[in-house]
Structures are given as C-alpha cells and as structure tokens.
Write an enzyme that holds these catalytic residues in place. Structure first.
Site, PDB file in Angstrom:
ATOM      1  N   MET A   1       6.982  66.677 -50.041  1.00 56.97           N
ATOM      2  CA  MET A   1       7.189  65.387 -49.352  1.00 56.97           C
ATOM      3  C   MET A   1       8.401  65.586 -48.447  1.00 56.97           C
ATOM      4  SD  MET A   1       6.338  63.103 -52.679  1.00 56.97           S
ATOM      5  CE  MET A   1       6.562  64.543 -53.728  1.00 56.97           C
TER       6      MET A   1
ATOM      7  N   HIS B   1       2.953  70.206 -61.869  1.00 57.46           N
ATOM      8  CA  HIS B   1       3.124  69.590 -60.553  1.00 57.46           C
ATOM      9  C   HIS B   1       4.613  69.437 -60.248  1.00 57.46           C
ATOM     10  CE1 HIS B   1       1.643  67.017 -57.219  1.00 57.46           C
ATOM     11  NE2 HIS B   1       2.686  66.245 -57.465  1.00 57.46           N
TER      12      HIS B   1
ATOM     13  N   MET C   1      -2.766  60.234 -52.457  1.00 61.23           N
ATOM     14  CA  MET C   1      -1.670  59.486 -53.050  1.00 61.23           C
ATOM     15  C   MET C   1      -2.171  58.104 -53.480  1.00 61.23           C
ATOM     16  SD  MET C   1       0.779  61.567 -53.116  1.00 61.23           S
ATOM     17  CE  MET C   1       1.866  60.390 -53.909  1.00 61.23           C
TER      18      MET C   1
ATOM     19  N   ASP D   1      -2.622  61.471 -57.226  1.00 63.79           N
ATOM     20  CA  ASP D   1      -1.192  61.517 -57.543  1.00 63.79           C
ATOM     21  C   ASP D   1      -0.555  60.132 -57.461  1.00 63.79           C
ATOM     22  OD1 ASP D   1       1.648  63.412 -56.174  1.00 63.79           O
ATOM     23  OD2 ASP D   1       1.339  62.378 -58.085  1.00 63.79           O
TER      24      ASP D   1
ATOM     25  N   MET E   1      11.141  66.542 -52.609  1.00 61.62           N
ATOM     26  CA  MET E   1      11.440  65.392 -51.741  1.00 61.62           C
ATOM     27  C   MET E   1      12.729  65.670 -50.954  1.00 61.62           C
ATOM     28  SD  MET E   1      10.596  62.334 -54.431  1.00 61.62           S
ATOM     29  CE  MET E   1       9.060  62.268 -55.323  1.00 61.62           C
TER      30      MET E   1
ATOM     31  N   ASP F   1       7.351  68.064 -57.535  1.00 57.61           N
ATOM     32  CA  ASP F   1       7.543  67.153 -56.397  1.00 57.61           C
ATOM     33  C   ASP F   1       8.816  67.475 -55.621  1.00 57.61           C
ATOM     34  OD1 ASP F   1       6.185  64.703 -58.516  1.00 57.61           O
ATOM     35  OD2 ASP F   1       5.293  65.325 -56.605  1.00 57.61           O
TER      36      ASP F   1
ATOM     37  N   SER G   1       3.638  65.854 -63.794  1.00 57.33           N
ATOM     38  CA  SER G   1       4.671  65.938 -62.753  1.00 57.33           C
ATOM     39  C   SER G   1       6.033  66.006 -63.425  1.00 57.33           C
ATOM     40  CB  SER G   1       4.623  64.714 -61.845  1.00 57.33           C
ATOM     41  OG  SER G   1       5.853  64.602 -61.147  1.00 57.33           O
TER      42      SER G   1
ATOM     43  N   HIS H   1       4.163  70.051 -54.400  1.00 60.47           N
ATOM     44  CA  HIS H   1       3.839  68.916 -53.515  1.00 60.47           C
ATOM     45  C   HIS H   1       5.046  68.646 -52.612  1.00 60.47           C
ATOM     46  CE1 HIS H   1       3.021  64.260 -53.365  1.00 60.47           C
ATOM     47  NE2 HIS H   1       2.883  64.825 -52.185  1.00 60.47           N
TER      48      HIS H   1
HETATM   49  C1  DX5 Z   1       5.435  60.503 -56.283  1.00 58.93           C
HETATM   50  C2  DX5 Z   1       5.056  61.876 -56.769  1.00 58.93           C
HETATM   51  C3  DX5 Z   1       4.225  61.849 -58.031  1.00 58.93           C
HETATM   52  C4  DX5 Z   1       4.908  61.157 -59.208  1.00 58.93           C
HETATM   53  C5  DX5 Z   1       3.860  60.709 -60.214  1.00 58.93           C
HETATM   54  O1  DX5 Z   1       5.858  60.555 -54.971  1.00 58.93           O
HETATM   55  O2  DX5 Z   1       4.349  62.589 -55.773  1.00 58.93           O
HETATM   56  O3  DX5 Z   1       3.831  63.161 -58.383  1.00 58.93           O
HETATM   57  O4  DX5 Z   1       5.823  61.999 -59.808  1.00 58.93           O
HETATM   58  O5  DX5 Z   1       4.479  60.013 -61.250  1.00 58.93           O
HETATM   59  P1  DX5 Z   1       3.724  58.870 -62.061  1.00 58.93           P
HETATM   60  O6  DX5 Z   1       2.549  59.542 -62.721  1.00 58.93           O
HETATM   61  O7  DX5 Z   1       4.738  58.379 -63.021  1.00 58.93           O
HETATM   62  O8  DX5 Z   1       3.265  57.839 -61.069  1.00 58.93           O
HETATM   63 ZN    ZN Z   2       3.440  64.518 -56.438  1.00 57.36          ZN
END
Ligand code: DX5
Ligand code: ZN
Length: 231
Positions: free
Chosen positions: A72, A37, A141, A176, A41, A39, A12, A70
């Site tokens: 969010m 990956h 998750m 994840d 947000m 993220d 990620s 991903h």
């Molecule tokens: C959290 C993200 C994850 C996060 C994982 O909301 O969706 O992808 O970046 O990071 P680690 O592996 O450090 O938990």
């Molecule tokens: Zn993620």
C-alpha cells in the site's frame, strides 16, 4: 508455488504482536495457515505506516509457507527489487498507486516474484481487464486500506465479475479486510480462494496460547469451504 483454487487462509501480521513477529509467524504456520500476509504501508498511499524491505527481509527466515506482500505504497516501481531481495513470494501493487500497472506487473514478474494487483473498494473490476495475462493474484479490498479490525464492505458482486473475467487462468482471487466466519462464506461463494484475516485470526490468542490461532483459522476455513464454488 503450484496453483490450485482450494480455500487458503492468509493471516495478516498487521494484527500480530509487533514486538514478536518471528514467533508470531511460526505460531500461525504451526497452527495451519496457508500463507503469511504482510501489509506494507507508507503513510502516503494510506494513512498508516508499517514496515519496509528491511523488516520484510527479517520476516523471511520465519516464513515456511508463502510470503504474500501487500504494498500500500506509491510509487511502487522503485522498490520492486528491494522486495525481491527481501524474499517476497508474491508482491501485490494497487492499481490506484500509479498510471503504469502494466509496467509494474511486468517488473514484478521480471524480478522473479508472482505478481498481484489490488483494487480498492471504489475501483471497478474492469480496471484489470487488460493486465490479466500479467497477473497471478487479484486482491479485492473489502475495507478501505490502512487499518485492521474494520467492518467488511460487501464486494461479492465485483468478486463474481472477476471470477468470470479470470476464467481458467491460474489467477488467485484474494479477499482482504473484515474477513470473519460470517463474511468468509459470502466471498467464497462468489469465487474467492485466498482469504486474508488479521483481527479474526489473532483475537484471543498469543504465542503462548497459539491453539486459539488454530481454532480461529480452522473456523474461517470451514465456513468458507462450506460455500466455496467448484472452480
Ligand atoms: C488493511 C490490510 C489488511 C488488514 C486486514 O489495509 O490490507 O490486510 O490487515 O485486517 P482485518 O482482517 O482485521 O480486517
Ligand atoms: Zn492487506
């Protein structure tokens, strides 16, 4: 993208150097990651804000493997075409992001991407029972979404349930949050094949010391493979 259930590591980039994404993406790919990956947000669905379609579009030329986006965010539907245009290979929406996950998954596939559905820790496996034929990936998750570096929440029971529900369908089960060499064997044994890892891949390394990324990726993969169940 062909389908197989071999263990795949998807770092990620939330844990990468935000001032150097292009080089960071090339570094993790050169060091053997399988997917990248990303993220997204929105500061609304989750209490953090990262990047949107323009940034994802800027990442695209650097990703030679699979760009696993991903979301969010809520709502999702108004942005699906923008992420297709940005070059996402897989676009994952949260089942909690709105009332119409069936329509959202159809729209993601309709825009030419693979469709993923994500479940927060509090959301049961049954919530995706009626959309499995519209789904290419289920993201379980194992942290409450919004930040990297959080402690792993054990969802192995839910992973096993989903693995049963999926059966022979070509659906990836992605984990994840909080994935390390300690937790990777647990989720692999339960039937997961894609392991997202942020802090555990990027810790101790940099674009000038990428071999650290490589040994972190290999360590997680080897730990998972040792207990991965045959498909
Ligand atoms: C959290 C993200 C994850 C996060 C994982 O909301 O969706 O992808 O970046 O990071 P680690 O592996 O450090 O938990
Ligand atoms: Zn993620």
């Amino acid at each position: 993208m062909s389908f197989d259930r071999s263990i795949k590591i998807a770092p990620s980039i939330l844990s990468a150097d935000f001032a150097n994404f292009g080089a960071e993406i090339r570094a993790i790919e050169d060091q053997g990651c399988d997917w990248v990956h990303v993220d997204v947000m929105d500061g609304h669905f989750v209490p953090n804000l990262t990047f949107g379609p323009p940034a994802v579009k800027a990442f695209r030329p650097h990703v030679k493997t699979v760009m696993d986006v991903h979301l969010m965010i809520a709502p999702v539907d108004p942005y699906i075409d923008a992420y297709a245009e940005a070059g996402a290979d897989i676009l994952t929406a949260h089942v909690e992001a709105g009332p119409h996950i069936h329509r959202t998954l159809q729209a993601i596939r309709g825009a030419g991407m693979k469709a993923g559905v994500a479940l927060n820790p509090g959301t049961p496996a049954e919530s995706v029972a009626h959309v499995l034929d519209l789904t290419d990936l289920i993201c379980v998750m194992t942290v409450n979404p919004g930040f990297g570096g959080q402690k792993f929440i054990d969802m192995t029971g839910k992973v096993s349930q989903l693995r049963q529900m999926v059966g022979d369908r070509p659906i990836h089960i992605e984990i994840d949050g909080g994935v390390t060499t300690q937790t990777a064997p647990l989720v692999a044994a339960a039937g997961a094949d894609v392991l997202v890892a942020g802090s555990a891949v990027f810790k101790g390394g940099s674009v000038s010391a990428p071999e650290v990324y490589g040994s972190n990726i290999a360590a997680i993969r080897n730990a998972a493979r040792a207990s991965a169940t045959a498909a």
